[in-house]
Each structure stands twice: as C-alpha cells, then as structure tokens.
Design a protein around this motif. Structure first.
Motif, short mmCIF file in Angstrom:
data_model
loop_
_atom_site.label_atom_id
_atom_site.label_comp_id
_atom_site.label_asym_id
_atom_site.label_seq_id
_atom_site.Cartn_x
_atom_site.Cartn_y
_atom_site.Cartn_z
N LYS A 196 0.91 -1.18 -0.01
CA LYS A 196 -0.07 -0.04 0.08
C LYS A 196 0.76 1.36 0.14
O LYS A 196 0.63 2.37 -0.57
CB LYS A 196 -0.94 0.10 1.35
CG LYS A 196 -2.14 -1.05 0.93
CD LYS A 196 -3.12 -0.85 2.11
CE LYS A 196 -4.17 0.35 1.52
NZ LYS A 196 -5.46 0.37 2.38
N PHE A 206 0.87 4.50 -2.81
CA PHE A 206 0.50 5.70 -2.34
C PHE A 206 2.07 6.44 -2.92
O PHE A 206 1.93 7.40 -3.54
CB PHE A 206 0.92 6.08 -0.73
CG PHE A 206 -0.53 6.23 -0.18
CD1 PHE A 206 -1.72 6.83 -0.29
CD2 PHE A 206 -0.85 4.97 0.62
CE1 PHE A 206 -2.69 6.74 0.20
CE2 PHE A 206 -2.09 4.74 1.41
CZ PHE A 206 -3.20 5.75 1.15
N ARG A 207 3.14 5.99 -2.78
CA ARG A 207 4.49 6.61 -3.29
C ARG A 207 4.43 6.64 -4.57
O ARG A 207 4.80 7.80 -5.17
CB ARG A 207 5.80 5.85 -2.84
CG ARG A 207 5.96 6.14 -1.44
CD ARG A 207 7.64 5.30 -1.13
NE ARG A 207 8.01 5.94 0.00
CZ ARG A 207 8.48 5.16 0.91
NH1 ARG A 207 8.67 4.05 0.66
NH2 ARG A 207 8.97 5.77 2.13
N THR A 250 1.93 6.65 -6.96
CA THR A 250 0.85 7.72 -7.55
C THR A 250 1.22 9.08 -7.22
O THR A 250 1.24 10.12 -8.29
CB THR A 250 -0.47 7.30 -6.88
OG1 THR A 250 -0.85 5.98 -7.19
CG2 THR A 250 -1.58 8.22 -7.31
N ILE A 251 1.47 9.19 -5.78
CA ILE A 251 1.93 10.76 -5.51
C ILE A 251 3.06 11.04 -6.18
O ILE A 251 3.22 12.45 -6.72
CB ILE A 251 1.78 10.72 -3.95
CG1 ILE A 251 0.35 10.98 -3.64
CG2 ILE A 251 2.49 12.15 -3.59
CD1 ILE A 251 -0.09 10.53 -2.25
N LEU A 281 6.76 11.42 1.29
CA LEU A 281 6.80 10.07 0.53
C LEU A 281 8.26 9.77 -0.10
O LEU A 281 8.58 8.48 0.13
CB LEU A 281 5.69 9.92 -0.69
CG LEU A 281 4.39 9.69 0.05
CD1 LEU A 281 3.31 10.17 -0.97
CD2 LEU A 281 4.05 8.48 0.51
N GLU A 309 -4.49 2.61 6.99
CA GLU A 309 -3.68 3.77 7.28
C GLU A 309 -2.44 3.30 7.13
O GLU A 309 -1.96 2.63 8.16
CB GLU A 309 -4.19 4.57 8.71
CG GLU A 309 -3.81 5.79 8.78
CD GLU A 309 -4.65 6.39 9.78
OE1 GLU A 309 -5.49 7.31 9.60
OE2 GLU A 309 -4.32 6.50 11.11
N LEU A 311 -1.04 8.36 5.80
CA LEU A 311 -1.65 8.04 4.28
C LEU A 311 -2.67 7.29 4.34
O LEU A 311 -2.66 5.96 4.80
CB LEU A 311 -0.43 7.21 3.59
CG LEU A 311 0.67 8.23 3.59
CD1 LEU A 311 1.91 7.51 3.00
CD2 LEU A 311 0.60 9.59 3.00
N ASN A 312 -4.14 7.87 3.91
CA ASN A 312 -5.01 7.01 3.63
C ASN A 312 -5.91 7.72 2.72
O ASN A 312 -5.56 8.42 1.61
CB ASN A 312 -5.80 7.07 5.17
CG ASN A 312 -6.17 8.55 5.62
OD1 ASN A 312 -6.09 9.51 4.81
ND2 ASN A 312 -6.08 8.64 6.75
N ASP A 313 -7.23 7.08 2.44
CA ASP A 313 -8.03 7.69 1.36
C ASP A 313 -8.28 8.94 1.33
O ASP A 313 -8.53 9.67 0.31
CB ASP A 313 -9.62 6.81 1.49
CG ASP A 313 -9.27 5.21 1.18
OD1 ASP A 313 -8.42 4.89 0.55
OD2 ASP A 313 -10.38 4.55 1.53
N THR A 356 -6.32 11.34 2.40
CA THR A 356 -4.93 11.65 1.99
C THR A 356 -5.05 11.88 0.41
O THR A 356 -4.61 13.02 -0.29
CB THR A 356 -3.77 11.20 2.44
OG1 THR A 356 -3.80 11.02 3.85
CG2 THR A 356 -2.36 11.85 2.28
N MET A 357 -5.32 10.83 -0.25
CA MET A 357 -5.44 10.85 -1.45
C MET A 357 -6.38 11.69 -2.23
O MET A 357 -6.22 12.40 -3.39
CB MET A 357 -5.66 9.13 -1.91
CG MET A 357 -4.56 8.38 -1.87
SD MET A 357 -3.03 8.86 -2.99
CE MET A 357 -3.57 8.87 -4.51
#
Length: 154
Positions: free
Chosen positions: A9, A13-14, A16-17, A95, A109, A123-125, A127-128
């Motif tokens: 996960k 995050f990393r 995508t962001i 990140l 999370e 980092l969670n939904d 945050t995105m």
C-alpha cells in the motif's frame, strides 16, 4: 497485519503521488515558460530545457519563482494555487524521504515518519482525495486540460 500488504500500500501511495507530482512540476515549468516566453520559439525552448527542466532548478525553486512573479500574485486564484503547490511538494517530499512505521500502520492507514524530526504522517483515502483535489486545481490553472480530462474525465 501482514507487512507485505502494508509495504504494498505504501508503494501504491508513493508511486501515485510521486508520479503525479512530477506531472504537476512539469505543468508548473511550462506555465513559467509561457509567462516569460508566450510564443514558442528557440529562446522559449532553450529556457524550458536548459533552465527550467534541469536538476538544478528544483520543484521548490519553481514554486518560489512562481510566488515571486507579480503577475501571478495578482490573479484571483493565486493563494489557492500557492497552497496547492506547497501541499503537493510537502507530500511528495515526505513520501520520497520518510520511513514506514510498520507498528503504527494498518490496512486502512499507512504511517510514515521523518527520520530527522520524527514527525508522522498518515496516508489513507482522505490523503489521496486531498492530493487529487489539489492536483485538479493545479492542472486546470496551468492549462493541462487534456491531462485533467484523461485522468478525471473533467
């Protein structure tokens, strides 16, 4: 919780962001280029490729240049753009450089922390969602409608 799932996960995050922040940085660079050189010519291309898009002209330097230009400061959406740029920059940097806190993370999370300050970030939904809202603002303001349309259907 399986460490493999948490790490997976975090990688999502990393990926995508950091990837999307790179697109935003390029859009900002292009906006700076069009401010200084509204018409596309050799000077404009040289400015973009030999100054704006070099490793020495970091995301922070691009944002700082944007913040110093009186024309941009006068725009209605200036404070919103500035805030979005700094949000994206801080999240991207965290990140890229912070460590995973496996003990505090779970399926919903992911927690990362700065090895220097020990500050933590969840980092969670949400945050995105916040990142994507800032991304939409920036892509629209910088004239990257095609990217916005392809990604969000806007």
């Amino acid at each position: 919780m399986d460490k493999k799932i948490i790490r997976g996960k975090l990688s999502l995050f990393r990926g995508t962001i950091i990837s999307d922040a790179t697109v935003i940085e390029r859009a900002l660079g292009w906006r700076l280029r069009t401010y200084f050189f509204p018409k596309t010519n050799q000077q404009a291309s040289d400015f973009l490729y030999y100054i704006i898009e070099t490793p020495y002209f970091s995301f922070d330097k691009k944002i700082s240049l944007y913040e110093q230009i009186p024309y941009f400061k006068k725009l209605k959406q200036y404070s919103k753009v500035k805030n979005s740029l700094r949000f994206v920059q801080l999240l991207r940097n965290a990140l890229a450089h912070w460590n995973l806190d496996e003990k505090m993370s779970n399926e919903d999370e992911i927690v990362i922390y700065s090895p220097v300050t020990f500050k933590r970030l969840k980092l969670n939904d949400e945050t995105m969602w916040r990142f994507q809202e800032h991304e939409k603002i920036l892509l629209k303001v910088f004239g990257w409608e095609q990217t916005l349309k392809e990604k969000y259907g806007i």
